[in-house]
Design a protein around this motif. Structure first.
Motif, PDB file in Angstrom:
ATOM      1  N   LEU A 298       1.837  22.760 -56.421  1.00  0.00           N
ATOM      2  CA  LEU A 298       3.182  22.254 -55.819  1.00  0.00           C
ATOM      3  C   LEU A 298       3.916  22.531 -55.567  1.00  0.00           C
ATOM      4  CD1 LEU A 298       2.468  19.596 -54.513  1.00  0.00           C
ATOM      5  CD2 LEU A 298       3.287  18.058 -56.965  1.00  0.00           C
ATOM      6  N   PHE A 299       4.696  23.077 -57.178  1.00  0.00           N
ATOM      7  CA  PHE A 299       6.468  23.509 -57.035  1.00  0.00           C
ATOM      8  C   PHE A 299       6.155  24.819 -55.911  1.00  0.00           C
ATOM      9  CE2 PHE A 299       6.774  20.711 -59.946  1.00  0.00           C
ATOM     10  CZ  PHE A 299       7.822  20.097 -60.247  1.00  0.00           C
ATOM     11  N   ALA A 300       5.350  25.505 -56.127  1.00  0.00           N
ATOM     12  CA  ALA A 300       5.465  27.092 -55.322  1.00  0.00           C
ATOM     13  C   ALA A 300       6.129  27.001 -53.770  1.00  0.00           C
ATOM     14  CB  ALA A 300       4.620  28.035 -55.411  1.00  0.00           C
ATOM     15  N   ALA A 301       5.155  25.997 -52.969  1.00  0.00           N
ATOM     16  CA  ALA A 301       5.207  25.763 -51.616  1.00  0.00           C
ATOM     17  C   ALA A 301       6.989  25.720 -51.799  1.00  0.00           C
ATOM     18  CB  ALA A 301       4.172  25.314 -51.575  1.00  0.00           C
ATOM     19  N   PRO A 302       7.518  24.652 -51.893  1.00  0.00           N
ATOM     20  CA  PRO A 302       8.874  24.379 -51.072  1.00  0.00           C
ATOM     21  C   PRO A 302       9.817  24.877 -51.631  1.00  0.00           C
ATOM     22  CG  PRO A 302       8.279  23.025 -53.035  1.00  0.00           C
ATOM     23  CD  PRO A 302       6.928  23.831 -52.505  1.00  0.00           C
ATOM     24  N   THR A 303       9.063  25.729 -52.950  1.00  0.00           N
ATOM     25  CA  THR A 303      10.374  26.468 -53.413  1.00  0.00           C
ATOM     26  C   THR A 303      10.408  28.214 -52.492  1.00  0.00           C
ATOM     27  OG1 THR A 303      10.187  25.654 -55.690  1.00  0.00           O
ATOM     28  CG2 THR A 303      11.184  27.615 -56.071  1.00  0.00           C
ATOM     29  N   ALA A 304       9.808  28.742 -52.512  1.00  0.00           N
ATOM     30  CA  ALA A 304       9.623  29.805 -51.609  1.00  0.00           C
ATOM     31  C   ALA A 304      10.612  29.145 -50.349  1.00  0.00           C
ATOM     32  CB  ALA A 304       8.033  30.032 -51.091  1.00  0.00           C
ATOM     33  N   ALA A 305      10.371  27.675 -49.569  1.00  0.00           N
ATOM     34  CA  ALA A 305      10.505  27.653 -48.407  1.00  0.00           C
ATOM     35  C   ALA A 305      12.132  27.346 -48.644  1.00  0.00           C
ATOM     36  CB  ALA A 305      10.145  26.506 -48.118  1.00  0.00           C
ATOM     37  N   VAL A 306      12.233  26.992 -49.675  1.00  0.00           N
ATOM     38  CA  VAL A 306      13.733  26.641 -49.880  1.00  0.00           C
ATOM     39  C   VAL A 306      14.540  28.832 -50.007  1.00  0.00           C
ATOM     40  CG1 VAL A 306      15.670  26.469 -51.920  1.00  0.00           C
ATOM     41  CG2 VAL A 306      14.224  25.070 -50.616  1.00  0.00           C
ATOM     42  N   LEU A 307      13.815  29.449 -50.219  1.00  0.00           N
ATOM     43  CA  LEU A 307      14.316  30.939 -50.422  1.00  0.00           C
ATOM     44  C   LEU A 307      14.634  31.146 -49.515  1.00  0.00           C
ATOM     45  CD1 LEU A 307      14.989  33.640 -52.564  1.00  0.00           C
ATOM     46  CD2 LEU A 307      12.495  33.523 -52.525  1.00  0.00           C
ATOM     47  N   LEU A 308      13.754  31.171 -48.656  1.00  0.00           N
ATOM     48  CA  LEU A 308      13.578  31.976 -47.868  1.00  0.00           C
ATOM     49  C   LEU A 308      14.374  31.524 -46.331  1.00  0.00           C
ATOM     50  CD1 LEU A 308      11.992  34.676 -45.691  1.00  0.00           C
ATOM     51  CD2 LEU A 308       9.997  33.101 -45.164  1.00  0.00           C
ATOM     52  N   VAL A 309      14.966  30.525 -46.231  1.00  0.00           N
ATOM     53  CA  VAL A 309      15.316  29.654 -45.117  1.00  0.00           C
ATOM     54  C   VAL A 309      17.140  30.328 -46.342  1.00  0.00           C
ATOM     55  CG1 VAL A 309      15.807  27.661 -43.787  1.00  0.00           C
ATOM     56  CG2 VAL A 309      14.080  28.091 -45.003  1.00  0.00           C
TER      57      VAL A 309
END
Length: 350
Positions: A298-309
């Motif tokens: 649940l946390f991995a998807a938005p956290t990875a999106a934050v990192l990449l953007v």
């Protein structure tokens, strides 16, 4: 004993009762960070655009205003692509570590990146493909074939596709495919010119025309991944224990491997092979979510999106008036961050 209780490192003064509170605060922080990087991505580029102009472009678009055009037609699609690709990489990395029970696993462990790269080289040299939209499906098919070869090789023998055999087969297949890609690039200048930007990973020039064709399969694979928390928790107990608790281990591992490949291959096809996102995000998330894979996913998807953007925003700033490829920035940030996680002993065992 619950997975939450198992997730707490000994000697760090944390109580299982603090996990829900940490998760609430962490969820709020991730949501705010995602909103912040989206705003920054829309406002920052080769030229700075005031936040007021960004708001007006989104709410009252004027097709005659150059700044509105830059925001709506260039930066907004690029930001959406960054969010989707980052989320896919985060989920695929979590699945890779859970399925293989290897804390150093990322999507490349199943040959996904090199399979996609070889297929793109073939698309360029044999079929004359000229851009991401034209070799999108080649990359997905190549990644899937490579992963299937890894699965077949690791399934041989009495024990089936064990985590160790998956890792060894993936490393061997990846090395073989890398050699083939290198051989073709040496003899084909056309392939080398087309591949050199794709191989380092980039969001520049990636719009919705590249994302939309692969979006439906990414959504289905993401839904499978998000629903797999309990299965991954059972994998963490070992294959024998998971089977004793009623899990059909090989069937479940195959299903999650397919979801992993689809997520990683789709992201790789759209943006190129971007390293470290799928590797470091699950470890960073475990420090706040514990070892329960339902929360890690649940946390991995938005956290990875934050990192990449966020990395994409940095890539636009550090080399003005040009920009770096986002894969370079992620690697520059991800390598020392991952080393720091290991040195602090925060890398959870699986």
């Amino acid at each position: 004993m619950s997975a939450d209780t198992l997730a707490l490192p000994r000697g760090r003064g944390r109580s299982p009762r603090s996990l829900p509170r940490r998760r609430v605060w962490a969820g709020a922080a991730v949501a705010l960070a995602l909103g912040g990087v989206v705003v920054a991505s829309l406002a920052v580029g080769t030229s700075e655009i005031p936040l007021g102009t960004v708001w007006h472009a989104l709410t009252a678009y004027d097709p005659a205003d150059p700044e509105h055009i830059a925001i709506v037609e260039k930066r907004l699609p690029r930001t959406v692509v960054g969010i989707i690709v980052g989320a896919a990489l985060g989920l695929s990395g979590t699945l890779a570590q859970g399925v293989t029970r290897n804390p150093l696993a990322d999507p490349g462990i199943l040959g996904v990146n090199q399979g996609a790269a070889l297929a793109v080289v073939a698309a360029i040299t044999v079929f004359g493909a000229t851009g991401p939209s034209s070799y999108l499906w080649f990359a997905i098919v190549g990644a899937a074939i490579a992963a299937a070869i890894v699965w077949v090789l690791s399934s041989r023998g009495r024990d089936g596709a064990t985590p160790g055999k998956l890792a060894l087969a993936g490393a061997a297949v990846s090395a073989a495919l890398f050699s083939l890609v290198s051989a073709v690039l040496i003899v084909s200048r056309e392939a080398l010119d087309a591949m050199r930007f794709w191989q380092v990973g980039a969001l520049a020039g990636r719009g919705l025309d590249v994302l939309v064709p692969v979006l439906p399969v990414l959504i289905v694979a993401a839904a499978v991944a998000l629903a797999s928390g309990r299965t991954l928790n059972l994998f963490a107990l070992g294959d024998e224990t998971a089977a004793a608790l009623g899990l059909r281990v090989n069937r479940a591992r195959l299903l999650l491997a397919i979801a992993l490949v689809v997520l990683a291959a789709g992201a790789t096809a759209v943006a190129g092979p971007i390293a470290f996102v799928g590797l470091i995000v699950p470890h960073a998330v475990r420090s706040i979510a514990g070892l329960d894979y339902r929360w890690i996913l649940l946390f991995a998807a938005p956290t990875a999106a934050v990192l990449l953007v966020a990395a994409d925003v940095v890539a636009r700033i550090v080399a003005r008036p040009g920009e770096l490829q986002v894969g370079i920035v992620v690697a520059a940030v991800g390598a020392p961050f991952f080393i720091a996680l290991v040195r602090r002993g925060r890398m959870a065992g699986l």
